[in-house]
Write a protein that holds these residues in place. Structure first.
Motif, PDB file in Angstrom:
ATOM      1  N   ASP A   1      49.711  36.819  47.290  1.00  0.00           N
ATOM      2  CA  ASP A   1      50.628  35.956  46.542  1.00  0.00           C
ATOM      3  C   ASP A   1      49.918  35.169  45.442  1.00  0.00           C
ATOM      4  N   GLN A   2      48.615  35.374  45.292  1.00  0.00           N
ATOM      5  CA  GLN A   2      47.875  34.657  44.257  1.00  0.00           C
ATOM      6  C   GLN A   2      48.354  35.092  42.873  1.00  0.00           C
ATOM      7  N   GLU A   3      48.172  34.205  41.900  1.00  0.00           N
ATOM      8  CA  GLU A   3      48.479  34.538  40.511  1.00  0.00           C
ATOM      9  C   GLU A   3      47.568  35.686  40.075  1.00  0.00           C
ATOM     10  N   LEU A   4      48.137  36.640  39.344  1.00  0.00           N
ATOM     11  CA  LEU A   4      47.340  37.772  38.875  1.00  0.00           C
ATOM     12  C   LEU A   4      46.366  37.318  37.795  1.00  0.00           C
ATOM     13  N   PRO A   5      45.210  37.974  37.713  1.00  0.00           N
ATOM     14  CA  PRO A   5      44.255  37.617  36.665  1.00  0.00           C
ATOM     15  C   PRO A   5      44.759  38.107  35.301  1.00  0.00           C
ATOM     16  N   ASP A   6      44.215  37.507  34.257  1.00  0.00           N
ATOM     17  CA  ASP A   6      44.527  37.968  32.902  1.00  0.00           C
ATOM     18  C   ASP A   6      43.651  39.149  32.529  1.00  0.00           C
ATOM     19  N   VAL A   7      42.456  39.194  33.099  1.00  0.00           N
ATOM     20  CA  VAL A   7      41.517  40.282  32.834  1.00  0.00           C
ATOM     21  C   VAL A   7      40.667  40.513  34.087  1.00  0.00           C
ATOM     22  N   ILE A   8      40.283  41.775  34.270  1.00  0.00           N
ATOM     23  CA  ILE A   8      39.415  42.157  35.387  1.00  0.00           C
ATOM     24  C   ILE A   8      38.084  42.612  34.814  1.00  0.00           C
ATOM     25  N   LEU A   9      37.001  42.091  35.366  1.00  0.00           N
ATOM     26  CA  LEU A   9      35.649  42.553  35.035  1.00  0.00           C
ATOM     27  C   LEU A   9      35.156  43.323  36.248  1.00  0.00           C
ATOM     28  N   LEU A  10      34.821  44.584  36.051  1.00  0.00           N
ATOM     29  CA  LEU A  10      34.564  45.495  37.163  1.00  0.00           C
ATOM     30  C   LEU A  10      33.207  46.183  37.054  1.00  0.00           C
ATOM     31  N   ASP A  11      32.439  46.078  38.124  1.00  0.00           N
ATOM     32  CA  ASP A  11      31.191  46.846  38.247  1.00  0.00           C
ATOM     33  C   ASP A  11      31.555  48.243  38.742  1.00  0.00           C
ATOM     34  N   LEU A  12      30.807  49.243  38.346  1.00  0.00           N
ATOM     35  CA  LEU A  12      31.099  50.615  38.794  1.00  0.00           C
ATOM     36  C   LEU A  12      30.448  50.954  40.122  1.00  0.00           C
ATOM     37  N   ASN A  13      29.216  50.531  40.299  1.00  0.00           N
ATOM     38  CA  ASN A  13      28.444  50.929  41.483  1.00  0.00           C
ATOM     39  C   ASN A  13      28.560  49.879  42.571  1.00  0.00           C
ATOM     40  N   MET A  14      29.496  50.146  43.495  1.00  0.00           N
ATOM     41  CA  MET A  14      29.740  49.204  44.586  1.00  0.00           C
ATOM     42  C   MET A  14      29.875  49.953  45.906  1.00  0.00           C
ATOM     43  N   PRO A  15      29.657  49.227  47.012  1.00  0.00           N
ATOM     44  CA  PRO A  15      29.840  49.854  48.323  1.00  0.00           C
ATOM     45  C   PRO A  15      31.324  50.034  48.643  1.00  0.00           C
ATOM     46  N   ARG A  16      31.622  50.843  49.616  1.00  0.00           N
ATOM     47  CA  ARG A  16      32.969  51.112  50.135  1.00  0.00           C
ATOM     48  C   ARG A  16      33.852  51.880  49.172  1.00  0.00           C
ATOM     49  N   MET A  17      33.978  51.379  47.949  1.00  0.00           N
ATOM     50  CA  MET A  17      34.857  52.006  46.968  1.00  0.00           C
ATOM     51  C   MET A  17      34.196  51.851  45.601  1.00  0.00           C
ATOM     52  N   SER A  18      33.996  52.955  44.907  1.00  0.00           N
ATOM     53  CA  SER A  18      33.374  52.864  43.584  1.00  0.00           C
ATOM     54  C   SER A  18      34.339  52.215  42.603  1.00  0.00           C
TER      55      SER A  18
END
Length: 133
Positions: A45-62
């Motif tokens: 229910d949190q307010e959605l972000p205006d922008v997402i900054l995303l790393d590519l190399n992560m555990p569990r889900m790329s």
């Protein structure tokens, strides 16, 4: 401008926070350590972000797997997502643009260069007209 940072490396998270804290305009940052955690945040229910900054190399889900889920979601697919990565792999770059990213930024080794790049990215998105999902 609200930012969702998806990054598993604590040092990278601290660098981003330090950079944002130096900017004139303050941008609240919500942090997720992986794609699964980010999806939980986005679907809450949190307010959605205006922008997402995303790393590519992560555990569990790329980062690319996360992007595909994000862009398949009718409510979330319009959120601008900027890749922040050390990967100079052309296949990653092409796949990210194919899926639908808003930008691809390679993290430089020198902090001053990182800070300059990130400030430019955030300044751009701060003046851009953003879609509220």
């Amino acid at each position: 401008m609200n930012i969702l940072l998806i990054e598993d490396d604590m040092i990278e998270t601290m660098k981003l926070q330090r950079t944002v804290s130096k900017m004139k305009q303050k941008h609240p940052i919500v942090e997720a350590k992986n794609g699964e955690e980010a999806l939980d945040i986005l679907r809450s229910d949190q307010e959605l972000p205006d922008v997402i900054l995303l790393d590519l190399n992560m555990p569990r889900m790329s980062g690319i797997e996360f992007l595909k889920i994000l862009k398949a979601d009718e409510r979330l697919k319009y959120l601008p997502t900027v890749i922040l990565t050390t990967s100079e792999n052309r296949a990653d770059l092409l796949e990210c643009y194919k899926v639908g990213i808003a930008g691809y930024v390679i993290k430089p080794l020198k902090y001053e260069e990182y800070e300059s790049k990130l400030q430019k990215v955030l300044e751009y998105w701060n003046i851009n007209e953003l879609v509220k999902a």
